[in-house]
Write a protein that holds these residues in place. Structure first.
Motif, PDB file in Angstrom:
ATOM      1  N   GLU A  77       0.741  -1.392  -0.002  1.00  0.00           N
ATOM      2  CA  GLU A  77      -0.032  -0.095  -0.059  1.00  0.00           C
ATOM      3  C   GLU A  77       0.835   1.037   0.179  1.00  0.00           C
ATOM      4  O   GLU A  77       0.333   2.297  -0.206  1.00  0.00           O
ATOM      5  N   ASP A  78       2.141   1.087   0.412  1.00  0.00           N
ATOM      6  CA  ASP A  78       3.239   2.469   0.525  1.00  0.00           C
ATOM      7  C   ASP A  78       4.152   2.432  -0.963  1.00  0.00           C
ATOM      8  O   ASP A  78       4.671   3.168  -0.948  1.00  0.00           O
ATOM      9  N   MET A  79       3.786   1.374  -1.900  1.00  0.00           N
ATOM     10  CA  MET A  79       4.569   1.428  -3.011  1.00  0.00           C
ATOM     11  C   MET A  79       3.745   1.901  -4.289  1.00  0.00           C
ATOM     12  O   MET A  79       2.697   1.686  -4.396  1.00  0.00           O
ATOM     13  N   PHE A  80       4.671   2.285  -5.146  1.00  0.00           N
ATOM     14  CA  PHE A  80       3.837   2.738  -6.455  1.00  0.00           C
ATOM     15  C   PHE A  80       3.421   1.486  -7.283  1.00  0.00           C
ATOM     16  O   PHE A  80       3.950   0.579  -7.246  1.00  0.00           O
ATOM     17  N   PRO A  81       2.352   1.661  -7.985  1.00  0.00           N
ATOM     18  CA  PRO A  81       1.746   0.318  -8.868  1.00  0.00           C
ATOM     19  C   PRO A  81       2.750   0.034  -9.722  1.00  0.00           C
ATOM     20  O   PRO A  81       3.739   0.628 -10.267  1.00  0.00           O
ATOM     21  N   PRO A  82       2.911  -1.238 -10.115  1.00  0.00           N
ATOM     22  CA  PRO A  82       3.828  -1.833 -10.897  1.00  0.00           C
ATOM     23  C   PRO A  82       3.508  -1.152 -12.457  1.00  0.00           C
ATOM     24  O   PRO A  82       2.493  -0.522 -12.794  1.00  0.00           O
ATOM     25  N   MET A  83       4.633  -1.303 -13.173  1.00  0.00           N
ATOM     26  CA  MET A  83       4.794  -0.858 -14.551  1.00  0.00           C
ATOM     27  C   MET A  83       4.908  -2.080 -15.601  1.00  0.00           C
ATOM     28  O   MET A  83       5.791  -2.723 -15.254  1.00  0.00           O
ATOM     29  N   GLU A  84       4.334  -2.004 -16.471  1.00  0.00           N
ATOM     30  CA  GLU A  84       4.541  -3.068 -17.424  1.00  0.00           C
ATOM     31  C   GLU A  84       5.548  -2.892 -18.233  1.00  0.00           C
ATOM     32  O   GLU A  84       5.808  -1.907 -18.908  1.00  0.00           O
ATOM     33  N   LEU A  85       6.531  -3.817 -18.446  1.00  0.00           N
ATOM     34  CA  LEU A  85       7.842  -3.423 -19.286  1.00  0.00           C
ATOM     35  C   LEU A  85       8.018  -4.837 -19.810  1.00  0.00           C
ATOM     36  O   LEU A  85       8.768  -5.647 -19.267  1.00  0.00           O
ATOM     37  N   GLY A  86       8.134  -4.960 -21.199  1.00  0.00           N
ATOM     38  CA  GLY A  86       8.553  -6.109 -21.754  1.00  0.00           C
ATOM     39  C   GLY A  86       7.994  -7.352 -21.328  1.00  0.00           C
ATOM     40  O   GLY A  86       8.628  -8.475 -21.411  1.00  0.00           O
ATOM     41  N   GLY A  87       6.773  -7.355 -21.007  1.00  0.00           N
ATOM     42  CA  GLY A  87       6.036  -8.556 -20.592  1.00  0.00           C
ATOM     43  C   GLY A  87       6.045  -8.782 -19.090  1.00  0.00           C
ATOM     44  O   GLY A  87       5.840  -9.791 -18.607  1.00  0.00           O
ATOM     45  N   GLU A  88       6.921  -7.966 -18.484  1.00  0.00           N
ATOM     46  CA  GLU A  88       7.209  -8.128 -16.792  1.00  0.00           C
ATOM     47  C   GLU A  88       6.635  -6.972 -16.205  1.00  0.00           C
ATOM     48  O   GLU A  88       6.355  -5.839 -16.586  1.00  0.00           O
ATOM     49  N   GLN A  89       6.520  -7.102 -14.829  1.00  0.00           N
ATOM     50  CA  GLN A  89       6.054  -6.017 -14.069  1.00  0.00           C
ATOM     51  C   GLN A  89       7.304  -5.391 -13.246  1.00  0.00           C
ATOM     52  O   GLN A  89       8.105  -6.329 -12.604  1.00  0.00           O
ATOM     53  N   VAL A  90       7.555  -4.025 -13.340  1.00  0.00           N
ATOM     54  CA  VAL A  90       8.669  -3.577 -12.629  1.00  0.00           C
ATOM     55  C   VAL A  90       8.141  -2.568 -11.622  1.00  0.00           C
ATOM     56  O   VAL A  90       7.196  -2.023 -11.904  1.00  0.00           O
ATOM     57  N   VAL A  91       8.577  -2.232 -10.676  1.00  0.00           N
ATOM     58  CA  VAL A  91       8.323  -1.655  -9.482  1.00  0.00           C
ATOM     59  C   VAL A  91       9.340  -0.293  -9.096  1.00  0.00           C
ATOM     60  O   VAL A  91      10.508  -0.817  -8.992  1.00  0.00           O
ATOM     61  N   LEU A  92       8.981   0.804  -8.953  1.00  0.00           N
ATOM     62  CA  LEU A  92       9.908   1.615  -8.230  1.00  0.00           C
ATOM     63  C   LEU A  92      10.236   1.444  -6.748  1.00  0.00           C
ATOM     64  O   LEU A  92       9.347   0.926  -6.025  1.00  0.00           O
ATOM     65  N   ARG A  93      11.663   1.125  -6.498  1.00  0.00           N
ATOM     66  CA  ARG A  93      11.602   0.478  -5.254  1.00  0.00           C
ATOM     67  C   ARG A  93      11.227   1.360  -3.988  1.00  0.00           C
ATOM     68  O   ARG A  93      11.551   2.443  -3.962  1.00  0.00           O
ATOM     69  N   PRO A  94      10.902   0.632  -2.862  1.00  0.00           N
ATOM     70  CA  PRO A  94      10.298   1.376  -1.812  1.00  0.00           C
ATOM     71  C   PRO A  94      11.679   1.388  -0.575  1.00  0.00           C
ATOM     72  O   PRO A  94      11.475   2.044   0.423  1.00  0.00           O
ATOM     73  N   SER A  95      12.398   0.525  -0.917  1.00  0.00           N
ATOM     74  CA  SER A  95      13.733   0.291  -0.057  1.00  0.00           C
ATOM     75  C   SER A  95      14.627  -0.209  -0.807  1.00  0.00           C
ATOM     76  O   SER A  95      14.691  -0.710  -1.899  1.00  0.00           O
ATOM     77  N   LEU A  96      16.034  -0.155  -0.260  1.00  0.00           N
ATOM     78  CA  LEU A  96      17.406  -0.515  -1.016  1.00  0.00           C
ATOM     79  C   LEU A  96      17.732  -2.027  -0.436  1.00  0.00           C
ATOM     80  O   LEU A  96      18.445  -2.739  -1.193  1.00  0.00           O
ATOM     81  N   CYS A  97      17.033  -2.633   0.598  1.00  0.00           N
ATOM     82  CA  CYS A  97      17.665  -3.749   1.117  1.00  0.00           C
ATOM     83  C   CYS A  97      17.520  -4.810   0.232  1.00  0.00           C
ATOM     84  O   CYS A  97      18.349  -5.640   0.216  1.00  0.00           O
ATOM     85  N   PRO A  98      16.403  -5.138  -0.641  1.00  0.00           N
ATOM     86  CA  PRO A  98      16.408  -6.239  -1.462  1.00  0.00           C
ATOM     87  C   PRO A  98      17.612  -6.119  -2.732  1.00  0.00           C
ATOM     88  O   PRO A  98      18.169  -7.034  -2.837  1.00  0.00           O
ATOM     89  N   HIS A  99      17.701  -5.035  -3.203  1.00  0.00           N
ATOM     90  CA  HIS A  99      18.981  -4.868  -4.040  1.00  0.00           C
ATOM     91  C   HIS A  99      20.398  -5.284  -3.426  1.00  0.00           C
ATOM     92  O   HIS A  99      21.032  -6.001  -4.023  1.00  0.00           O
TER      93      HIS A  99
END
Length: 405
Positions: A77-99
């Motif tokens: 609920e605190d993240m921006f909606p996914p964007m469709e890109l080349g058949g995949e969904q990408v998201v603006l990151r809400p934090s750096l820890c997963p990277h």
């Protein structure tokens, strides 16, 4: 006196917004960019000295990344909606820890590599509601001073203690007084990952660190991150409103979800622990607090302009230009306030928040000296230009509060 950073920041030409860019998306003007850059360089150097290595990572990630990390189920609920890109969904990151978890996982790690301290001043994005947005304190695009320490269980307490000391040292250099320290714990509801033993271990470790530090703190339920408890360093604005500036967190969840491992002395695979920490949190919130705390009269090392040079008339203009050039060569931030910008009194008033003003008249030009006006009104006459440059340089290097030690 209470200062509102939203008003003062615009008055001092530090930042602004535009409806075509959008709410919660401020841009930095040149003087504000100087403060931000200086603060970022301070943090990078402090981290480098503390054994951190810096990385860069993308601001986008596949939705799958955040499903693995737990953000998608606990923080969507605190993240921006996914964007469709080349058949995949990408998201603006809400934090750096997963990277950072993926960067750790990209190479084989041994116990000899630990603790591995990874830091980044990176962008992240939160879908804040328009009603809570304001100035630099609540924004949608955030430049975060983030870091993650991957370590063994035996190293966690010492790494968390060292991170807390880094925060306290930075506050001393910046002149920030914490309102209080908070041990942020989970509360009722489904916001938190269900892993009772991990929560117990992480809470015990952070409690040990706080107790050993001798700091007074309060426990607060419902303030933890979704994956673990944290130490929050709270600051208050002029109206007494609190916000979190810096954090230290212990995380057993993401190392498990991402399958992070290191080879132990026994040759077997072991799971590291992840310590999250931010010395100054978001650059935006840190600058907002500094604007309000200092009323725009920043410490010399942070001030957008450290020295204003004011020739009395056009005859002294060459000497003034020469002094500005020498200051720039010495690494100082100096600006010329020429006679065509108004009377000397008007120019002095405009530069009232600049730590140093150097007035050059006919006598000073002949002697190679300046009449120094310090912020606050004190005046020192007949100061050789070389001495002034050296004095300001020493105050900047020592991050001192006394302008004329």
């Amino acid at each position: 006196m209470q200062h509102d950073h939203r008003r003062l920041g615009r008055e001092l030409d530090l930042f602004d917004t535009d409806r075509l860019i959008g709410a919660g998306l401020p841009y930095w003007l040149p003087d504000g960019a100087v403060i931000r850059h200086t603060l970022e360089e301070y943090v990078r150097e402090a981290e480098r000295r503390a054994g951190y290595r810096h990385v860069y990572s993308p601001v986008l990630g596949k939705r799958e990344l955040y499903e693995i990390s737990g953000h998608w189920s606990h923080y969507a609920e605190d993240m921006f909606p996914p964007m469709e890109l080349g058949g995949e969904q990408v998201v603006l990151r809400p934090s750096l820890c997963p990277h950072h978890a993926l960067i750790y996982r990209s190479r084989a790690r041994s116990h000899r590599d630990l603790p591995l301290r990874m830091a980044e001043l990176g962008g992240m994005y939160r879908s804040e509601l328009s009603g809570v947005l304001g100035g630099l304190t609540r924004v949608r695009a955030i430049q975060l001073n983030d870091a993650h320490v991957f370590c063994t269980l035996d190293q966690v307490a010492e790494e968390a203690r060292a991170a807390l000391e880094l925060i306290r040292r930075a506050y001393r250099d910046l002149g920030i007084t914490p309102a209080r320290y908070r041990l942020s714990l989970p509360g009722p509801g489904g916001k938190y990952v269900a892993a009772p033993e991990n929560w117990r271990r992480a809470t015990a470790l952070l409690t040990e660190v706080l107790d050993a530090s001798g700091l007074e703190y309060q426990a607060a339920e419902g303030e933890a991150a979704f994956y673990g408890p944290k130490i929050d360093v709270q600051v208050a604005d002029g109206a007494g409103r609190e916000s979190t500036l810096s954090t230290v967190q212990v995380d057993f969840l993401q190392p498990e979800r991402f399958g992070l491992e290191y080879t132990g002395p026994d040759g077997a695979a072991h799971r590291p622990v992840m310590v999250h920490r931010a010395i100054i949190g978001s650059v935006e919130r840190a600058v907002a607090h500094l604007i309000e705390q200092h009323g725009g009269a920043f410490p010399t090392w942070l001030a957008p302009v450290q020295l204003a040079v004011l020739p009395l008339s056009a005859a002294e203009l060459p000497d003034a230009e020469g002094l500005v050039a020498r200051c720039l060569d010495a690494g100082l931030r100096a600006e010329l306030s020429a006679p065509d910008r108004g009377s000397l009194g008007a120019r002095i008033r405009r530069a009232r928040r600049v730590p140093y003003q150097a007035v050059i008249g006919a006598r000073e030009a002949a002697e190679g000296s300046v009449a120094v006006r310090l912020r606050g009104g004190r005046q020192v006459h007949g100061v050789p230009a070389d001495e002034l440059i050296a004095r300001i340089g020493a105050v900047v290097a020592g991050r001192g509060a006394d302008l004329w030690p």
